[in-house]
Design an enzyme around this catalytic site. Structure first.
Site, PDB file in Angstrom:
ATOM      1  N   ASP A   1     -73.080 -89.052  18.484  1.00 56.40           N
ATOM      2  CA  ASP A   1     -72.159 -87.915  18.527  1.00 56.40           C
ATOM      3  C   ASP A   1     -71.128 -88.014  19.642  1.00 56.40           C
ATOM      4  OD1 ASP A   1     -74.586 -87.268  20.238  1.00 56.40           O
ATOM      5  OD2 ASP A   1     -73.242 -85.646  20.838  1.00 56.40           O
TER       6      ASP A   1
ATOM      7  N   ASP B   1     -73.646 -90.726  24.364  1.00 59.28           N
ATOM      8  CA  ASP B   1     -75.037 -91.136  24.485  1.00 59.28           C
ATOM      9  C   ASP B   1     -75.466 -91.843  23.206  1.00 59.28           C
ATOM     10  OD1 ASP B   1     -75.174 -89.012  22.723  1.00 59.28           O
ATOM     11  OD2 ASP B   1     -76.009 -87.625  24.183  1.00 59.28           O
TER      12      ASP B   1
ATOM     13  N   TYR C   1     -77.188 -78.960  21.174  1.00 56.54           N
ATOM     14  CA  TYR C   1     -76.633 -78.447  19.923  1.00 56.54           C
ATOM     15  C   TYR C   1     -77.489 -77.319  19.373  1.00 56.54           C
ATOM     16  CZ  TYR C   1     -73.645 -82.499  20.287  1.00 56.54           C
ATOM     17  OH  TYR C   1     -72.738 -83.427  20.748  1.00 56.54           O
TER      18      TYR C   1
ATOM     19  N   GLU D   1     -66.107 -86.869  28.616  1.00 60.55           N
ATOM     20  CA  GLU D   1     -66.884 -87.413  27.496  1.00 60.55           C
ATOM     21  C   GLU D   1     -66.177 -87.164  26.169  1.00 60.55           C
ATOM     22  OE1 GLU D   1     -71.513 -87.586  25.947  1.00 60.55           O
ATOM     23  OE2 GLU D   1     -70.867 -85.880  27.177  1.00 60.55           O
TER      24      GLU D   1
END
Length: 487
Positions: free
Chosen positions: A75, A78, A227, A464
């Site tokens: 996603d 990571d 999430y 990120e």
């Protein structure tokens, strides 16, 4: 003298590449925004892989449950695969192609490939075990305690799912939306695949409707705070039913979505909250099909627009001094890209019916009003901001070079074929050097509320990238590629 001429020639060419007719080079940004998804791929990479510093990874994913869950996308920076944001990514890429595919030129094939990389995985997740939808691969906490290339992963690859006893109407509804939207994308180019996508979308949606609940109620220790389903699952039931209605024209889904009574007001649109997206999608029936029975959704879509537009009494959205929509301190650009997509798309619908509306008692809003705000957000991301910094990696002269991304920040297998372990990788996280691998097209979380940005690999809130930041931007850039003569 020759060196001076060569330098001037380079500067002229660079300027042309960055700006076209006074605007950022939207075609170049579009190409790069789609290319980014190749850098997020998990699984066995194809021969035509263009981000060549990535290699195969996660080939045994799913083995913990005796199923094949290889493929799909990481996603963000990571190495965990979360089904919820991945499905939203696929839905928004599909919507981008459906609305603006004709403006993408040669990039539409790459956009379809990006969608298919996600939907192939989602089909596996939804069909391998009857009554289960697999929604996470990997141990988020263990993964975050390591700084490893995905090719070197030796953290646990646990598998998590939702079922009738541990429901997840939110993640199931989003998965159904993704598969239904993608079925429309492939309806002409691959009819057999399209039929399979739609059949599985119907099955997953039936599961979401029958066994209702938030997936984070049973999987909170795994998916939170990353999430969590903060907005609940009513929005995904509305969203999933809206896409299935679009794909099938079956009154069953129309009756269902109207029965939900999902009337929450919102000024967000993201991987978590889909109310605004569903309402814009449904309002298409009013503007394009002249079906006034959808007027409720049109009014809700316009209430959302009034909450977003600045300088009106209904606005609930903050803007930075530089003009950026500012919703949250962490990964704020995800909201700028997703909301801008809705602004462009609703403006397109409005233009088709020559419609306008008012915010408050007398502020007239036209399609141009929405386009102007959305374009400003995209231009800000591409470098028209107080720092003159592009927040898309590899676009423009100045862009983030120390992004919070494991694969980008660690040496590639080609340059360092040896194993880099969990703890050994932290030397690269802590390094002041720029990332050795350029993740072309990645859009990072972006600046703070003061329009400032520190290119700091440790600052995941701002440095990120994520698939769900890029996915809606693909559509906006395609819109601008075809429309910048009217910008």
């Amino acid at each position: 003298m020759a060196a001076t001429k060569q330098r001037l020639r380079f500067l002229v060419i660079t300027c042309i590449l960055i700006r076209v007719h006074g605007h950022p080079n939207y075609a170049d940004a579009l190409r790069k925004s789609i290319l980014f998804f190749q850098g997020q791929r998990s699984g066995r990479l194809p021969r035509d892989q263009r981000i060549t510093w990535r290699s195969n990874s996660g080939l045994s994913d799913g083995s913990a449950a005796n199923v094949d869950l290889s493929g799909g996308y990481y996603d963000a920076g990571d190495n965990v695969k979360f089904g919820f944001p991945m499905a939203f990514t696929a839905t928004m890429l599909s919507w981008s192609v459906l609305e603006y595919g004709k403006r993408m030129g040669g990039e539409v094939g790459n956009a379809r490939a990006a969608i298919r990389w996600a939907t192939d995985y989602l089909l596996k997740a939804a069909t391998q075990t009857p009554g289960k939808l697999y929604v996470v691969v990997g141990e988020p906490d263990a993964d975050h305690r390591c700084w490893e290339r995905p090719e070197d992963m030796d953290t646990p690859r646990a598998v998590y799912s939702v079922s009738k006893t541990n429901p997840g109407s939110d993640v199931a509804g989003e998965t159904a939306a993704a598969l239904a939207a993608a079925s429309l994308v492939f309806r002409v180019t691959d009819r057999a695949y399209s039929r399979r996508l739609l059949a599985v979308a119907k099955s997953v949606m039936a599961f979401a409707m029958k066994y209702q609940g938030r997936y984070s109620d049973s999987l909170g220790s795994v998916v939170c705070p990353f999430y969590c389903s903060y907005s609940g699952y009513q929005d995904e039931l509305l969203w999933g039913a809206s896409w299935l209605f679009r794909a099938t024209n079956d009154a069953f889904y129309l009756n269902y979505l109207k029965s939900l009574g999902a009337n929450d007001n919102t000024d967000f649109f993201s991987w978590d909250n889909k109310f605004a997206g569903a309402r814009v999608l449904l309002s298409r029936r009013v503007h394009v099909d002249n079906n006034m029975s959808f007027e409720q959704f049109q009014q809700q879509a316009e209430d959302f627009m009034c909450r977003i537009l600045p300088n009106n009494p209904s606005s609930t959205t903050q803007y930075t001094a530089g003009g950026l929509m500012y919703k949250q301190s962490s990964a704020n650009l995800q909201y700028a890209t997703s909301i801008s997509f809705l602004l462009f798309t609703y403006s397109k619908y409005m233009a088709s019916s020559k419609h306008s509306f008012t915010c408050g008692s007398n502020l007239l809003i036209t399609a141009s009003s929405l386009r102007s705000l959305a374009k400003k957000q995209v231009d800000y991301i591409l470098g028209e901001n107080p720092l003159a910094m592009s927040y898309m990696v590899g676009f423009g002269e100045r862009f983030p070079k120390k992004i919070h991304h494991r694969a980008s920040s660690l040496p590639s297998l080609a340059t360092y074929p040896g194993h880099i372990g969990c703890q050994a990788g932290f030397q690269y996280l802590d390094s002041n050097s720029t990332n050795p691998n350029i993740l072309t097209g990645a859009v990072v979380g972006g600046p703070d509320q003061n329009d400032t940005f520190t290119d700091d690999r440790k600052d995941f809130s701002h440095a990120e990238p994520a698939t769900y930041i890029n996915a809606p931007l693909v559509g906006s850039l395609a819109y601008l590629v075809g429309s910048c003569g009217n910008c």
